[in-house]
Scaffold this active site. Sequence first.
Site, PDB file in Angstrom:
ATOM      1  N   GLY A   6      11.500  50.385  -9.343  1.00  0.00           N
ATOM      2  CA  GLY A   6      10.385  49.636  -8.718  1.00  0.00           C
ATOM      3  C   GLY A   6      10.158  48.576  -9.508  1.00  0.00           C
ATOM      4  O   GLY A   6       9.502  47.614  -8.825  1.00  0.00           O
TER       5      GLY A   6
ATOM      6  N   ASP B 275       6.683  59.159 -17.462  1.00  0.00           N
ATOM      7  CA  ASP B 275       7.244  59.106 -16.115  1.00  0.00           C
ATOM      8  C   ASP B 275       8.712  60.072 -16.213  1.00  0.00           C
ATOM      9  O   ASP B 275       9.575  59.783 -15.844  1.00  0.00           O
ATOM     10  CB  ASP B 275       7.790  57.789 -15.658  1.00  0.00           C
TER      11      ASP B 275
ATOM     12  N   GLY C  42      21.973  50.317 -10.273  1.00  0.00           N
ATOM     13  CA  GLY C  42      20.591  51.044 -10.178  1.00  0.00           C
ATOM     14  C   GLY C  42      19.541  50.047  -9.833  1.00  0.00           C
ATOM     15  O   GLY C  42      19.596  48.918 -10.143  1.00  0.00           O
TER      16      GLY C  42
END
Length: 492
Positions: A19, A132, A16
Amino acid sequence: MSKIIAERYELLELIGQGGMADVYLAKDIILNRTIAIKILRTSLAKDPIYVTRFQREASAAAALSHKNIVEIYDVGEDEDKYYIVMEYVPGRTLKELILKRGAVHVVEAIDIMKQVVSGIAKAHQLGIIHRDLKPQNILVTDSGVAKIADFGIASMQSLAQVTQTDVIMGSLHYLAPELARGEKATVQSDIYALGIVFYELLRGEVPFNGESPVNIALKHMQEDLPSLLEFNPSILQSVENIVIKATAKNLNDRYHNVTEMLEDLNTCMERPNEKKLEFVYDTETEPTIVLDSRSMFNSANTTNVASTTESIQDDKVKDEKGLKKLLTKFKNLDIKAKVAIIVGFIFVAGVTTFLVYANIRPDTNLMPDLEGKDKEQAIELLKEYNVTISDDIIEELSDEYEKGEIVKTDPKKGSTIKEGDVVKLTISKGKYIVVDDYLGMDVNKAEKALKKLGFKVIIEKEVSSKTKGTVIEQSIEKDEKVDPTDKDREIT
């Protein structure tokens, strides 16, 4: 790609990318178990502010212990690589599940949401806001267990890191209206995101799409979510009501805490005859409108003014008869009543004239909110106001803003400014260093971490029942704030 981190964690494959960090499937050689390890990007590892926050927030995430939150095993640094070792969750993200299957059956969707909301409730109890929440950050095992990932780490993303289109578009679909307006994240911001996640589970897609991030944000701020029942009439109204309440634009209408939302999730299937939840607003109260005086008198607006004037003239002709009746009544009043009415009329007219003048005077504006922005952004935003930014810039430490970000302005945001005014900026010279708890840690490891924060470490030894080399006391208490600009800071 075999590589060993901290002489213990063997990297197996990249699984994975985000950012700020890359996530690897790895093996804990000592405990002989499969783990996931997240490593901070090299470009960010050179910034002490990001490193400090990475360590502090990872430690906060490690304090979370809940079956629906990915468990943190270890946090550390090895050869300038900052890492977080966590539980490996075999399965897929909730986003991948939705993309593969589309809308999820209502019973399964409720079950997943119960787990996610339960995990968030634990975080909120400890004062941690995720910031988030989205299906990309929720992992689902093959047996249906949901686990929330990336606690606290999302809050590290500054504007500089949220420039990639995919990052912006991915998060904005779940962004609460108050966050789009630039307000701070709260537990209710997380609740809004949970409502959007629930909607996506039941519908198979997000409620709002658009060609640009601004377009999506505006829809979250202005538009109601498309009806779930029109998409799937078999969904109970009590289920849709949870989505409606979780995503209410007005914070007073939204769930105040996740416990309320969890209670409704537990009982919604037992309320088949519930009516649709609708919020009543005072439609007669006109909202305050701030006009940009420089664009107010352009050709398009002049046309609107002309047509409005014609409408007023028509109304004037229609109301002439009514006006004659009022004048007749006025003539029949005594002198005191006439004087009172005239004085009242003059007062109202005077106040109205003042307010109109104050709002459309060409050289007057409202000071924009510059907090959290840097000086260059402030200069760009203030260009159209024709004001001067003072060279006398104040620097101070901040609990909230990174180095170089604006802490406050003079005049304050929302106050009136006019052309030629001078704006003074107070800019953050960095965040305070928040001291961690080093009790029970190996002294060499503690010393290394503290030296990286710029401390002079004084070591005193004494006899103790603890293991040799273990920290048993520290001169600066946990969570105490220290000025990062103090070059002579030391800790014993």
